[in-house]
Enzyme design. Structure first.
Site, PDB file in Angstrom:
ATOM      1  N   ARG A  85       0.840  -1.196   0.000  1.00  0.00           N
ATOM      2  CA  ARG A  85       0.000   0.000   0.000  1.00  0.00           C
ATOM      3  C   ARG A  85       0.879   1.251   0.000  1.00  0.00           C
ATOM      4  O   ARG A  85       1.791   1.385   0.825  1.00  0.00           O
ATOM      5  CB  ARG A  85      -0.897  -0.009   1.243  1.00  0.00           C
ATOM      6  CG  ARG A  85      -1.777   1.218   1.401  1.00  0.00           C
ATOM      7  CD  ARG A  85      -2.884   1.253   0.359  1.00  0.00           C
ATOM      8  NE  ARG A  85      -3.825   2.334   0.641  1.00  0.00           N
ATOM      9  CZ  ARG A  85      -4.884   2.584  -0.090  1.00  0.00           C
ATOM     10  NH1 ARG A  85      -5.158   1.818  -1.143  1.00  0.00           N
ATOM     11  NH2 ARG A  85      -5.701   3.577   0.214  1.00  0.00           N
ATOM     12  N   GLN A  95      -6.377  -1.060  11.862  1.00  0.00           N
ATOM     13  CA  GLN A  95      -6.091   0.358  11.638  1.00  0.00           C
ATOM     14  C   GLN A  95      -5.105   0.545  10.476  1.00  0.00           C
ATOM     15  O   GLN A  95      -5.278   1.439   9.638  1.00  0.00           O
ATOM     16  CB  GLN A  95      -5.519   0.971  12.913  1.00  0.00           C
ATOM     17  CG  GLN A  95      -5.470   2.485  12.908  1.00  0.00           C
ATOM     18  CD  GLN A  95      -6.852   3.115  12.983  1.00  0.00           C
ATOM     19  OE1 GLN A  95      -7.822   2.462  13.358  1.00  0.00           O
ATOM     20  NE2 GLN A  95      -6.942   4.385  12.635  1.00  0.00           N
ATOM     21  N   ILE A  96      -4.083  -0.291  10.426  1.00  0.00           N
ATOM     22  CA  ILE A  96      -3.098  -0.196   9.348  1.00  0.00           C
ATOM     23  C   ILE A  96      -3.745  -0.465   7.994  1.00  0.00           C
ATOM     24  O   ILE A  96      -3.436   0.193   6.987  1.00  0.00           O
ATOM     25  CB  ILE A  96      -1.939  -1.180   9.609  1.00  0.00           C
ATOM     26  CG1 ILE A  96      -1.091  -0.676  10.793  1.00  0.00           C
ATOM     27  CG2 ILE A  96      -1.067  -1.362   8.363  1.00  0.00           C
ATOM     28  CD1 ILE A  96      -0.107  -1.694  11.327  1.00  0.00           C
ATOM     29  N   HIS A  97      -4.677  -1.399   7.967  1.00  0.00           N
ATOM     30  CA  HIS A  97      -5.376  -1.725   6.717  1.00  0.00           C
ATOM     31  C   HIS A  97      -6.420  -0.669   6.335  1.00  0.00           C
ATOM     32  O   HIS A  97      -6.902  -0.664   5.199  1.00  0.00           O
ATOM     33  CB  HIS A  97      -6.072  -3.082   6.835  1.00  0.00           C
ATOM     34  CG  HIS A  97      -5.162  -4.252   6.660  1.00  0.00           C
ATOM     35  ND1 HIS A  97      -4.200  -4.601   7.594  1.00  0.00           N
ATOM     36  CD2 HIS A  97      -5.067  -5.178   5.661  1.00  0.00           C
ATOM     37  CE1 HIS A  97      -3.566  -5.690   7.178  1.00  0.00           C
ATOM     38  NE2 HIS A  97      -4.064  -6.054   6.012  1.00  0.00           N
ATOM     39  N   GLU A 104     -11.564 -19.902  29.234  1.00  0.00           N
ATOM     40  CA  GLU A 104     -10.711 -20.529  30.247  1.00  0.00           C
ATOM     41  C   GLU A 104     -10.241 -19.531  31.305  1.00  0.00           C
ATOM     42  O   GLU A 104      -9.105 -19.591  31.788  1.00  0.00           O
ATOM     43  CB  GLU A 104      -9.545 -21.259  29.571  1.00  0.00           C
ATOM     44  CG  GLU A 104     -10.076 -22.367  28.654  1.00  0.00           C
ATOM     45  CD  GLU A 104      -9.026 -23.268  28.087  1.00  0.00           C
ATOM     46  OE1 GLU A 104      -8.035 -23.552  28.786  1.00  0.00           O
ATOM     47  OE2 GLU A 104      -9.207 -23.713  26.940  1.00  0.00           O
ATOM     48  N   SER A 126      -9.862 -12.171  31.593  1.00  0.00           N
ATOM     49  CA  SER A 126      -8.708 -11.373  32.023  1.00  0.00           C
ATOM     50  C   SER A 126      -8.858 -10.931  33.467  1.00  0.00           C
ATOM     51  O   SER A 126      -7.864 -10.854  34.212  1.00  0.00           O
ATOM     52  CB  SER A 126      -8.550 -10.152  31.111  1.00  0.00           C
ATOM     53  OG  SER A 126      -8.133 -10.536  29.818  1.00  0.00           O
ATOM     54  N   GLU A 127     -10.087 -10.671  33.876  1.00  0.00           N
ATOM     55  CA  GLU A 127     -10.321 -10.240  35.258  1.00  0.00           C
ATOM     56  C   GLU A 127      -9.990 -11.357  36.245  1.00  0.00           C
ATOM     57  O   GLU A 127      -9.390 -11.118  37.302  1.00  0.00           O
ATOM     58  CB  GLU A 127     -11.765  -9.781  35.412  1.00  0.00           C
ATOM     59  CG  GLU A 127     -12.107  -8.480  34.688  1.00  0.00           C
ATOM     60  CD  GLU A 127     -12.109  -8.623  33.172  1.00  0.00           C
ATOM     61  OE1 GLU A 127     -11.708  -7.658  32.478  1.00  0.00           O
ATOM     62  OE2 GLU A 127     -12.500  -9.708  32.673  1.00  0.00           O
TER      63      GLU A 127
END
Length: 380
Positions: A268, A336-338, A363, A366-367
């Site tokens: 790009r 974002q890059i795309h 599994e 995160s909390e």
């Protein structure tokens, strides 16, 4: 501290990466669109020994160490998150539970089926009202004579509708809280086991996720894993190993996002040059690479500790927490890059962005990982 992989480990990773490039990546978009678990892939994965990675050779498995297993899961996730989740959950949860806690007769009966892919494994813990609070499950198992009768509903079960062998957590003594939870092996054709709703998911859509209902499901006494009341402890130990696999899956997804971003950024052009030559893009790629490398080191460390027989609970939580969130950041940067192309399904980063969210939830959220880590730190 040795950071070098063995020749065998490098070969495992490269073999699975090549397989993913040949057999998984070309079909990943189609499976995602259809929300379909690719049953046609099962024998191909079996031929590589990937259904039996955690099964000792004596039961027909590959008997891989934990680090080798994580390398294989990472390589599968680079190809497709849903396929990686299927293989990881089969090995770490259902099969892993049996490997580490079942008696010899149970291992002889069930592990060869699981290792060969003849039967896929499902692990039934989560319920409509019990997710992170696993001790709050309501599924009951009542003993009458020489059998247990299981009644209740499990949700979000990977391999729920395609599984052949289920490990089911149920309350056997409601007066004892978590010490009253037991684990059972239940075969697919057992009367009283019924597959319920198949979930239509945001991501990892090529993995099978379904509700599993038990209605006076009759299970013989010999299918109880360990003793009555051992189930909760077994489940927590099983999840610890599973978290290492989910961390590896996150790294694989993140690396796929990074690779796609580098390739796109070289092609790009904007303002007269490839966008990777603009500092704004280059710095995003640098952050992605650094964070994913750190994530992999945490995953590898937890895996090596498990292989050495040393405590790894905190390290597994650290690995899963950091790897899942680093991969989510990598996927967001990739979109974002795309630019606009990252928002459409023609490019893989859109799917990766959706797939990676599961690694922050499955599994243990995160909390929950932060709770485990914090308790360890405070205890020190």
């Amino acid at each position: 501290m040795d950071f070098q992989l063995t020749d065998e480990q490098r070969l495992i990773h490269q073999t699975v990466r090549d397989f993913a490039a040949r057999e998984i990546r070309p079909h990943a978009r189609e499976w995602d669109r259809e929300g379909r678990f690719p049953l046609e892939l099962v024998p191909k994965l079996a031929a590589l020994g990937l259904w039996g990675m955690t099964v000792p050779a004596g039961y027909g498995g590959a008997g891989l160490d934990m680090l080798s297993t994580t390398l294989a899961i990472e390589a599968l996730a680079w190809g497709d998150g849903g396929v990686a989740l299927a293989v990881a959950s089969h090995n770490s949860l259902c099969t892993g539970h049996i490997v580490h806690f079942a008696d010899e007769a149970q291992k002889q009966r069930y592990l060869p089926q699981l290792a060969s892919g003849q039967a896929l494994g499902a692990w039934c813990l989560t319920e409509p009202g019990a997710g992170s609070d696993a001790a709050a499950i309501q599924t009951r198992a009542v003993r009458r004579g020489e059998c247990w009768y299981i009644s209740g509903t499990k949700v979000f079960i990977t391999q729920g509708s395609v599984g052949g062998i289920y490990v089911v957590l149920a309350v056997t003594d409601p007066q004892r809280g978590r010490e009253g939870i037991s684990a059972f092996i239940v075969e697919r054709e057992t009367p009283g086991l019924r597959v319920g709703k198949k979930e239509d998911k945001l991501g990892v859509r090529s993995s099978d996720t379904a509700e599993v209902v038990f209605d006076e499901c009759e299970v013989p006494e010999e299918n109880l894993i360990g003793r009555p009341g051992d189930g909760y402890r077994q489940a927590m130990r099983t999840l610890e190993r599973g978290r290492i696999g989910i961390g590896a899956m996150a790294v694989g997804l993140g690396r796929a996002a990074l690779q796609a971003s580098v390739e796109y950024g070289r092609e790009r052009r904007a303002f007269g040059r490839p966008i990777v030559e603009h500092q704004a893009i280059a710095f995003m790629l640098a952050d992605m690479a650094a964070e994913l490398e750190a994530a992999w080191l945490l995953v590898a460390r937890a895996a090596v500790l498990a292989d050495q027989g040393r405590p790894f609970r905190r390290e597994a939580s650290m690995a899963k927490l950091y790897a899942s969130e680093a991969a989510a950041r990598a996927a967001a940067r990739a979109v974002q890059i795309h630019g606009g192309y990252g928002f459409i399904k023609d490019y893989p980063v859109e799917r990766i962005y959706r797939d990676v969210k599961l690694t922050e939830i499955g599994e243990g959220t995160s909390e929950i990982q932060r709770i485990i880590i914090a308790k360890s730190v405070i205890g020190e």
